[in-house]
Design an enzyme around this catalytic site. Structure first.
Site, short mmCIF file in Angstrom:
data_model
loop_
_atom_site.label_atom_id
_atom_site.label_comp_id
_atom_site.label_asym_id
_atom_site.label_seq_id
_atom_site.Cartn_x
_atom_site.Cartn_y
_atom_site.Cartn_z
N VAL A 56 80.97 28.47 14.14
CA VAL A 56 81.71 28.09 12.94
C VAL A 56 82.45 26.78 13.17
O VAL A 56 82.98 26.53 14.27
CB VAL A 56 82.73 29.19 12.56
N LYS A 57 82.48 25.96 12.14
CA LYS A 57 83.27 24.72 12.16
C LYS A 57 84.41 24.86 11.16
O LYS A 57 84.19 25.24 10.01
CB LYS A 57 82.39 23.52 11.79
N THR A 58 85.63 24.55 11.60
CA THR A 58 86.78 24.65 10.71
C THR A 58 87.80 23.59 11.07
O THR A 58 87.55 22.72 11.92
CB THR A 58 87.39 26.07 10.77
N ALA B 228 78.20 27.62 10.34
CA ALA B 228 78.89 27.70 9.05
C ALA B 228 80.04 26.71 9.06
O ALA B 228 80.93 26.79 9.91
CB ALA B 228 79.40 29.11 8.81
#
Length: 263
Positions: A171-173, A141
């Site tokens: 997750v990538k943020t 995500a």
């Protein structure tokens, strides 16, 4: 988690629980952005140093040799462009069956928390996770926030937690102050985005700060392929992520490799 899904994720995130992902999916909404005008020319020299390659199916088919052993993280969301008034207006654009035909190790989709199409992107994530679980394909995500939201621990933590709650496997943020709070409250691995091009030492500091505060690694694109010496830069990033190098040491490595390659 099923064996196949676990195996695919372990190809991306190495035994040291770290990863250097190379992001070259920018063209799906930016077109031929600087450094990716001829994707194959950009990708080939960097591929040996990437733990995985994040890109679209079109660039995978046309610009990456089929004998590569580097894991593929396939971008499967799109439908917008840099000209769009609302960047969150995305949908799923690739079937899981096509992802399987392409033998990918994971699929990636953006969620836009706090934006006009927040609901659709989050529901799409949930649907993609259902499909991924069916076939043993992990889902990344990619979190984005509305323009009114600042990129701080509160809102990025919200994005990451929602992604994990919907079933994302990683997750990538963005990196932010108090980043350790984002990681602590997210029960799946977190990788950080490299963002826009910055001076090499600043990008190395970003990578160092992120992994020092709990990130599993980086998914870096422009700060590698738009560097004056992309190969030296990805090697320096690897030194930080996988060898626990300090920023100054990694930067010296970059400068030394740059000097050597420019002889």
């Amino acid at each position: 988690m099923c064996w196949g899904l676990d195996n695919r994720l372990n190809r991306i995130i190495k035994q040291d629980n770290r990863t250097v992902m190379l992001a070259v999916d920018h063209g799906y909404f930016l077109g031929p952005t600087t450094g990716l005008e001829v994707p194959k020319k950009t990708i080939e020299p960097l591929l040996p140093y990437a733990d995985s390659l994040m890109l679209t199916r079109g660039i995978l088919r046309t610009s990456v040799d089929s004998d590569t052993s580097v894991p593929i993280v396939l971008r499967v969301s799109g439908g917008n462009s840099i000209l769009s008034k609302e960047l969150s207006d995305e949908d799923i654009t690739v079937s899981m069956e096509d992802a399987i035909r392409l033998n990918v190790s994971a699929v990636a989709l953006s969620i836009y928390v706090g934006s006009k199409y927040e609901h659709r992107t989050i529901v799409n994530l949930s649907k993609l996770v259902d499909e991924g679980e069916k076939y043993g394909i992990p889902v990344l995500a990619v979190t984005a926030v509305g323009r009114e939201m600042v990129r701080d621990a509160k809102y990025l933590g919200l994005c990451c937690r929602i992604a994990a709650e919907m079933g994302a496997h990683f997750v990538k943020t963005y990196y932010c102050e108090d980043f350790e709070k984002v990681v602590k409250n997210c029960p799946v691995p977190v990788v950080i985005a490299g963002g826009k091009k910055t001076p090499e030492k600043d990008a190395l500091k970003l990578a160092f700060d992120a992994v020092s505060h709990g990130a599993t690694g980086v998914d870096m694109g422009r700060n590698i392929f738009q560097s004056e010496n992309p190969v030296a830069m990805i090697k320096a990033v690897r030194a930080i992520v996988h060898e626990n190098a300090f920023v100054d040491d990694a930067y010296e490595l970059f400068k030394g490799l740059e000097k050597e390659q420019n002889k």
